[in-house]
Design an enzyme around this catalytic site. Structure first.
Site, PDB file in Angstrom:
ATOM      1  N   TYR A  33       8.488   7.969   8.293  1.00 49.09           N
ATOM      2  CA  TYR A  33       9.863   7.989   8.154  1.00 49.09           C
ATOM      3  C   TYR A  33      10.220   9.432   7.616  1.00 49.09           C
ATOM      4  O   TYR A  33       9.604  10.170   7.283  1.00 49.09           O
ATOM      5  CB  TYR A  33      10.546   7.015   7.175  1.00 49.09           C
ATOM      6  CG  TYR A  33      10.286   7.305   5.455  1.00 49.09           C
ATOM      7  CD1 TYR A  33       8.792   6.945   5.044  1.00 49.09           C
ATOM      8  CD2 TYR A  33      11.253   7.612   4.675  1.00 49.09           C
ATOM      9  CE1 TYR A  33       8.617   7.392   3.679  1.00 49.09           C
ATOM     10  CE2 TYR A  33      10.996   7.805   3.385  1.00 49.09           C
ATOM     11  CZ  TYR A  33       9.780   7.758   2.940  1.00 49.09           C
ATOM     12  OH  TYR A  33       9.477   7.955   1.623  1.00 49.09           O
ATOM     13  N   ARG A  52       8.396  17.985  10.112  1.00 44.64           N
ATOM     14  CA  ARG A  52       7.385  17.181   9.307  1.00 44.64           C
ATOM     15  C   ARG A  52       7.512  15.794   9.798  1.00 44.64           C
ATOM     16  O   ARG A  52       6.169  15.122   9.921  1.00 44.64           O
ATOM     17  CB  ARG A  52       8.194  16.651   7.901  1.00 44.64           C
ATOM     18  CG  ARG A  52       7.131  16.234   7.087  1.00 44.64           C
ATOM     19  CD  ARG A  52       7.474  15.823   5.518  1.00 44.64           C
ATOM     20  NE  ARG A  52       8.757  15.365   5.336  1.00 44.64           N
ATOM     21  CZ  ARG A  52       9.448  15.283   4.483  1.00 44.64           C
ATOM     22  NH1 ARG A  52       9.140  16.133   3.080  1.00 44.64           N
ATOM     23  NH2 ARG A  52      10.610  14.720   4.173  1.00 44.64           N
ATOM     24  N   ARG A 101      -1.488  -9.448  16.015  1.00 45.61           N
ATOM     25  CA  ARG A 101      -2.038  -8.708  14.721  1.00 45.61           C
ATOM     26  C   ARG A 101      -3.354  -8.199  14.973  1.00 45.61           C
ATOM     27  O   ARG A 101      -4.485  -9.062  15.649  1.00 45.61           O
ATOM     28  CB  ARG A 101      -2.068  -9.528  13.362  1.00 45.61           C
ATOM     29  CG  ARG A 101      -2.588  -8.829  12.349  1.00 45.61           C
ATOM     30  CD  ARG A 101      -2.254  -9.794  11.029  1.00 45.61           C
ATOM     31  NE  ARG A 101      -2.670  -9.074   9.853  1.00 45.61           N
ATOM     32  CZ  ARG A 101      -3.904  -9.045   9.244  1.00 45.61           C
ATOM     33  NH1 ARG A 101      -4.740  -9.796   9.955  1.00 45.61           N
ATOM     34  NH2 ARG A 101      -4.255  -8.394   8.090  1.00 45.61           N
ATOM     35  N   LYS A 150       4.067  11.227   5.741  1.00 47.34           N
ATOM     36  CA  LYS A 150       5.218  10.396   5.048  1.00 47.34           C
ATOM     37  C   LYS A 150       5.392   8.890   5.600  1.00 47.34           C
ATOM     38  O   LYS A 150       6.040   8.700   6.534  1.00 47.34           O
ATOM     39  CB  LYS A 150       6.648  11.076   5.381  1.00 47.34           C
ATOM     40  CG  LYS A 150       7.833  10.639   4.387  1.00 47.34           C
ATOM     41  CD  LYS A 150       8.947  11.679   4.423  1.00 47.34           C
ATOM     42  CE  LYS A 150      10.052  11.275   3.695  1.00 47.34           C
ATOM     43  NZ  LYS A 150       9.816  10.867   2.267  1.00 47.34           N
ATOM     44  N   GLU A 182       3.359  14.243  -8.187  1.00 45.75           N
ATOM     45  CA  GLU A 182       4.639  14.467  -7.930  1.00 45.75           C
ATOM     46  C   GLU A 182       5.318  13.204  -8.439  1.00 45.75           C
ATOM     47  O   GLU A 182       4.790  12.326  -9.220  1.00 45.75           O
ATOM     48  CB  GLU A 182       4.950  14.306  -6.379  1.00 45.75           C
ATOM     49  CG  GLU A 182       4.170  13.372  -5.700  1.00 45.75           C
ATOM     50  CD  GLU A 182       4.255  13.197  -4.123  1.00 45.75           C
ATOM     51  OE1 GLU A 182       5.028  14.080  -3.619  1.00 45.75           O
ATOM     52  OE2 GLU A 182       3.289  12.636  -3.582  1.00 45.75           O
TER      53      GLU A 182
HETATM   54  N1  PDD Z   1      11.341  10.746  -0.651  1.00 50.87           N
HETATM   55  N2  PDD Z   1       7.303  13.203  -2.692  1.00 50.87           N
HETATM   56  C1  PDD Z   1       7.574  12.092  -2.129  1.00 50.87           C
HETATM   57  C2  PDD Z   1       6.235  10.990  -2.436  1.00 50.87           C
HETATM   58  C3  PDD Z   1       8.657  11.488  -1.726  1.00 50.87           C
HETATM   59  O1  PDD Z   1       8.796  10.375  -1.212  1.00 50.87           O
HETATM   60  C4  PDD Z   1       9.525  12.563  -1.316  1.00 50.87           C
HETATM   61  C5  PDD Z   1      10.722  12.229  -0.607  1.00 50.87           C
HETATM   62  C6  PDD Z   1       9.496  13.767  -1.613  1.00 50.87           C
HETATM   63  C7  PDD Z   1      10.586  14.934  -1.432  1.00 50.87           C
HETATM   64  O2  PDD Z   1      10.291  15.219  -0.169  1.00 50.87           O
HETATM   65  P1  PDD Z   1      11.951  15.961   0.581  1.00 50.87           P
HETATM   66  O3  PDD Z   1      12.096  17.029  -0.345  1.00 50.87           O
HETATM   67  O4  PDD Z   1      11.388  16.069   1.942  1.00 50.87           O
HETATM   68  O5  PDD Z   1      12.701  14.830   0.416  1.00 50.87           O
HETATM   69  C8  PDD Z   1       8.291  14.235  -2.375  1.00 50.87           C
HETATM   70  C9  PDD Z   1      12.460  10.331   0.238  1.00 50.87           C
HETATM   71  C10 PDD Z   1      13.781  11.323  -0.334  1.00 50.87           C
HETATM   72  C11 PDD Z   1      12.783   8.963   0.019  1.00 50.87           C
HETATM   73  O6  PDD Z   1      11.580   8.322   0.192  1.00 50.87           O
HETATM   74  O7  PDD Z   1      13.798   8.598  -0.139  1.00 50.87           O
END
Ligand code: PDD
Length: 286
Positions: A33, A52, A101, A150, A182
């Site tokens: 996503y 990304r 599945r 992601k 993070e």
């Molecule tokens: N989340 N680290 C994680 C684990 C994240 O899920 C996200 C972003 C970031 C920051 O990445 P970016 O700057 O590209 O948004 C770092 C999004 C915003 C979400 O899940 O809603």
């Protein structure tokens, strides 16, 4: 009022949008996503999110179903149809519906499932939280080891967010082998003097699009940037702390595990970086 959402080529009222029970996104969290912010009806750092997305898909051996120009057209159409001035566009691509599945991936020509929807967030850029800062707790980072992809498997970040809520704070910082990786859904930073310190890129963290922009702007503003690990103890003793994400931009962190960071007030560097980020990104928005 019902939103218009996008599913596999169609713009539909949200009540009519459907995905199969056999979809691998639903059964296996087999999907990726992106979340792109919208300010003044325009997309923030759209190219970064497209890059990304392409990388996440490649890492999972999935084909990118659209060109960047097509992704842009879909995003813009949804923003227009839903009248979004400030908010977000959520995009998800899963490995689709193999009809049953199975742990093995379906044949590569199985159509992916593509879903996009908008979230209106009036006042997003002018968030009151940016003036008071977030308070965070630390929790162990027990996620899988490909956090650079992601994916939609967000159960642990969700659990960590709930632990933060139960503790009466805003978010959790994840800690592995003694070092902060993070936040639940954001990248983490500390500030010491004129230096911004954040963990280096690896598969331990998501390669934040906001992170890349903020570090670039910090260097342009003659700040030092050091990409290295830091502990909760070092963060508590730092002058400032903050997080970045596409939805929170730059958000100051004023308390970690009950200890005030610096003076306990929102810091000068975090405030400045938020201003620069929003100014520059509004200029470059599409
Ligand atoms: N989340 N680290 C994680 C684990 C994240 O899920 C996200 C972003 C970031 C920051 O990445 P970016 O700057 O590209 O948004 C770092 C999004 C915003 C979400 O899940 O809603």
């Amino acid at each position: 009022m019902s939103r218009t959402v996008y599913v596999n080529g169609d713009y539909l009222p949200e009540e009519e949008a459907k995905v199969s029970v056999f979809d691998r996104g639903f059964l296996m969290a087999d999907g990726v996503y992106e979340v792109t912010s919208v300010l003044n009806g325009k997309l923030i750092d759209f190219d970064g999110h497209c890059k990304r997305l392409a990388r996440s898909l490649t890492e999972l051996e999935m084909t990118n179903p659209h060109s960047n120009a097509e992704w842009l057209a879909i995003h813009r159409e949804l923003v227009a149809r839903n009248g979004i001035d400030e908010g977000m566009v959520y995009l998800q691509v899963t490995r689709g519906n193999p009809g049953d599945r199975d742990f093995a991936y379906p044949p590569a020509d199985t159509a992916p499932t593509v879903v996009l929807f908008t979230q209106a967030k009036p006042g997003l850029a002018d968030s009151p939280a940016a003036k008071t800062g977030w308070r965070v707790i630390s929790v162990p980072d027990i996620r899988w080891h490909r956090r650079d992809i992601k994916t939609v498997q967000l159960l642990y970040p969700s659990m960590a967010k709930m632990a933060a809520k139960k503790a009466g704070v805003d978010d959790a910082w994840l800690v592995e082998d003694g070092f902060v990786t993070e936040g639940t859904s954001n990248n983490a930073y500390i500030v010491k003097g004129n230096k911004i310190i954040t963990r280096a890129l690896s598969s331990d963290i998501l390669h934040g699009i906001t992170r890349a922009a903020v570090l670039r702007f910090a260097k342009e503003a003659q700040m030092e940037v050091e990409e290295r690990n830091f502990t909760i103890d070092e963060a508590q003793k730092a002058d400032e702390a903050f997080i970045t994400s596409a939805s929170a931009f730059v958000m100051p962190v004023v308390e970690i595990d009950g200890a005030a960071v610096g003076t306990g007030a929102v810091g000068r560097v975090a405030t400045r970086m938020r201003e620069i980020y929003l100014d520059e990104m509004r200029k470059a928005a599409v």
